[in-house]
Scaffold this motif. Structure first.
Motif, PDB file in Angstrom:
ATOM      1  N   TYR A  94       0.823  -1.219   0.000  1.00  0.00           N
ATOM      2  CA  TYR A  94       0.000   0.000   0.000  1.00  0.00           C
ATOM      3  C   TYR A  94       0.855   1.267   0.000  1.00  0.00           C
ATOM      4  O   TYR A  94       0.419   2.316  -0.453  1.00  0.00           O
ATOM      5  CB  TYR A  94      -0.894   0.044   1.242  1.00  0.00           C
ATOM      6  CG  TYR A  94      -2.167  -0.763   1.153  1.00  0.00           C
ATOM      7  CD1 TYR A  94      -3.219  -0.349   0.354  1.00  0.00           C
ATOM      8  CD2 TYR A  94      -2.347  -1.919   1.907  1.00  0.00           C
ATOM      9  CE1 TYR A  94      -4.411  -1.055   0.300  1.00  0.00           C
ATOM     10  CE2 TYR A  94      -3.529  -2.647   1.853  1.00  0.00           C
ATOM     11  CZ  TYR A  94      -4.554  -2.206   1.050  1.00  0.00           C
ATOM     12  OH  TYR A  94      -5.743  -2.905   0.987  1.00  0.00           O
ATOM     13  N   ARG A 119      -2.836  -2.058  15.921  1.00  0.00           N
ATOM     14  CA  ARG A 119      -4.265  -2.367  15.773  1.00  0.00           C
ATOM     15  C   ARG A 119      -4.913  -2.651  17.132  1.00  0.00           C
ATOM     16  O   ARG A 119      -6.072  -2.294  17.384  1.00  0.00           O
ATOM     17  CB  ARG A 119      -4.431  -3.553  14.819  1.00  0.00           C
ATOM     18  CG  ARG A 119      -5.868  -3.945  14.606  1.00  0.00           C
ATOM     19  CD  ARG A 119      -6.018  -4.933  13.470  1.00  0.00           C
ATOM     20  NE  ARG A 119      -7.299  -5.581  13.570  1.00  0.00           N
ATOM     21  CZ  ARG A 119      -8.135  -5.817  12.561  1.00  0.00           C
ATOM     22  NH1 ARG A 119      -7.824  -5.467  11.355  1.00  0.00           N
ATOM     23  NH2 ARG A 119      -9.291  -6.427  12.747  1.00  0.00           N
ATOM     24  N   THR A 269     -19.445   1.133   3.501  1.00  0.00           N
ATOM     25  CA  THR A 269     -20.750   0.766   4.079  1.00  0.00           C
ATOM     26  C   THR A 269     -21.883   1.386   3.257  1.00  0.00           C
ATOM     27  O   THR A 269     -22.938   0.775   3.062  1.00  0.00           O
ATOM     28  CB  THR A 269     -20.836   1.199   5.546  1.00  0.00           C
ATOM     29  OG1 THR A 269     -19.615   0.838   6.189  1.00  0.00           O
ATOM     30  CG2 THR A 269     -21.979   0.541   6.268  1.00  0.00           C
ATOM     31  N   CYS A 374     -11.208  -6.618   8.112  1.00  0.00           N
ATOM     32  CA  CYS A 374     -11.801  -5.292   8.365  1.00  0.00           C
ATOM     33  C   CYS A 374     -11.988  -5.002   9.855  1.00  0.00           C
ATOM     34  O   CYS A 374     -12.731  -5.703  10.547  1.00  0.00           O
ATOM     35  CB  CYS A 374     -13.150  -5.206   7.654  1.00  0.00           C
ATOM     36  SG  CYS A 374     -13.954  -3.624   7.925  1.00  0.00           S
TER      37      CYS A 374
END
Ligand code: HEM
Length: 426
Positions: A94, A119, A269, A374
């Motif tokens: 990325y 995280r 979403t 996710c």
């Protein structure tokens, strides 16, 4: 602060799936699913990027700024492995796009221990019980209720803009700790800053500065006056060090987290809720089944993320030679994981091209898998569950408007969603 007219204009501009793809130069006018399936049926892994394999040259997908050969993983087995083995199929790939680099330190592009420790600072705020008992009552329920009240007394609606777009952007902005009225302005700046909206370099830089300023101000405020929101959690939660000690996240790390969460949580979403609604209304048996037995709604959402994941392709960087689903892949190449074709792999699902609410439960890759699965999926599911329940309570006989153009799945290779969802409410 923007007025109602400007807000309406911004919603239409920012939440138009085709327009979003057009702006970044990757709009696709054909249904890419049969083409992705045909590639997978020909071979589980192929040399070339998905873009090259689909003959979409000229599309500016992701704007990689490091030249590399590419391979595309098409089968379920290949993508499943790549998602789990993040040191071999590295998310550091990325960092070869300016858009992700501009966000600062983000978990999306981290690997190994650094990723796990960073995280973990946020993880507890995104678990299923927190989605239901914190995100729900604090933000989701109220925002859905407000959106339903806007539909009261009406006969028709266009749910892409009036529900699907408005819900996630408001939930995630307020969840971070920002005022709801800032949601659209902030998203507009964030899309410009990360290159998702094409503007001049000067405007892009100005938006980048503005996003940092707005988040920086909020962090300063929350350090002085803690709230009940994600930023406060990120300020107070410990980052556990390898030597057993702890430290707190820096402002820069918190800003990166917030940029990522708002970007990742708003667009996906919006589009996936639209796809779910379309799937249910398009085969009305499924709308009726969910309406009459609400415990089926979760399966409806999972099946939508399997059948038509809004983001069908994600990148990785190969760090070592490997044989992937029988095909040798060399170190140093860029990887496209085609979750769209993996989720329709006939070796895993019967009739994979059909949206089937009642199919046997098996995990899919629509929310990713493994260490980078996710972070916000429970929040996303809770938003969709509350929204679908509210629609079924209020408008049990809602259906697609036969007089309007039929909804189509449109967009680019990286983001797919509904053209519109015109409905008769009664
Ligand atoms: C239906 C909606 C959503 C879909 C389909 C979706 C899909 C995904 C996928 C496939 C990944 C994995 C990316 C990769 O492995 O490279 C991911 C990561 C992520 N998502 Fe979502 N997402 C959704 C909603 C959300 C929401 C609501 C939030 C936040 C509130 C969110 C925050 C994130 C974050 C922070 C990551 C990075 C996780 C990591 O790198 O460890 N997402 N999402």
């Amino acid at each position: 602060m923007i007025d109602v007219e400007e807000e309406e204009r911004l919603y239409r501009e920012l939440f138009d799936v085709s327009n979003e793809a057009k702006e970044i130069g990757n709009e696709i006018h054909v249904d890419i699913v049969p083409a992705m399936n045909a590639l997978r049926d020909a071979a589980p892994v192929m040399p070339g990027s998905l873009q090259q394999l689909l003959h979409l040259e000229g599309h500016t997908i992701n704007n990689w700024d490091v030249e590399r050969d590419s391979y595309t993983l098409l089968s379920f087995a290949a993508c499943d492995r790549a998602l789990r083995e993040n040191l071999t199929f590295s998310s550091a790939g990325y960092l070869e796009t300016p858009g992700v680099r501009s966000m600062g330190p983000v978990i999306l592009a981290m690997t190994g221990d650094e990723h796990r420790r960073t995280r973990a600072v946020a993880q507890s705020m995104f678990l299923k019980p927190r989605a239901m008992n914190w995100w729900g009552p604090n933000w989701i329920d109220e925002i859905v209720e407000q959106l339903m009240q806007r539909l009261d007394g009406r006969d028709t609606a266009e749910l892409n803009i009036e529900l699907c777009a408005r819900l996630p952007v408001n939930v995630v902005t307020r969840g971070i700790g920002m005022e709801g009225r800032m949601a659209l302005v902030f998203r507009d700046h964030l899309l410009k800053a990360t290159g998702v909206r094409k503007v001049t370099r000067e405007e892009q830089y100005a938006s980048h500065i503005e996003v940092g300023r707005m988040l920086g101000d909020l962090i300063t405020l929350r350090r002085a006056e803690p709230g009940d929101d994600v930023i406060t959690g990120l300020i107070h939660n410990d980052f556990k060090l390898a030597d057993g000690g702890t430290r707190k996240l820096s402002d820069e790390e918190i800003i990166g987290f917030c940029r990522l969460v708002i970007l990742a949580g708003g667009g996906t979403t919006w589009r996936q809720l639209g796809i779910t609604l379309y799937a249910l209304l398009n085969d009305y048996r499924f709308w009726e089944a969910c309406r009459d037995d609400r415990s089926l709604i979760e399966a409806a959402i999972e099946e939508s993320a399997r059948w038509m994941p809004t983001d069908p392709v994600f990148p990785r960087l190969m760090t070592e030679d490997a044989v992937v689903d029988g095909v040798p892949v060399p170190a140093g190449v860029r990887i496209d994981m085609c979750l769209g074709s993996a989720n329709r792999d006939p070796s895993r699902w019967d009739n994979p091209d059909v949206y089937d609410l009642f199919r046997e439960k098996k995990y899919h890759l629509g929310f990713g898998l493994g260490p980078h699965q996710c972070l916000g999926m429970n929040v996303a599911k809770q938003e969709m569950i509350v929204a679908l329940n509210a629609l079924m309570n209020r408008f049990p006989n809602m259906r697609l408007d036969p007089a309007a153009p039929p909804p189509r799945i449109v967009g680019g290779l990286e983001q797919r969603g509904m053209s519109a969802i015109p409905v008769l409410l009664h």
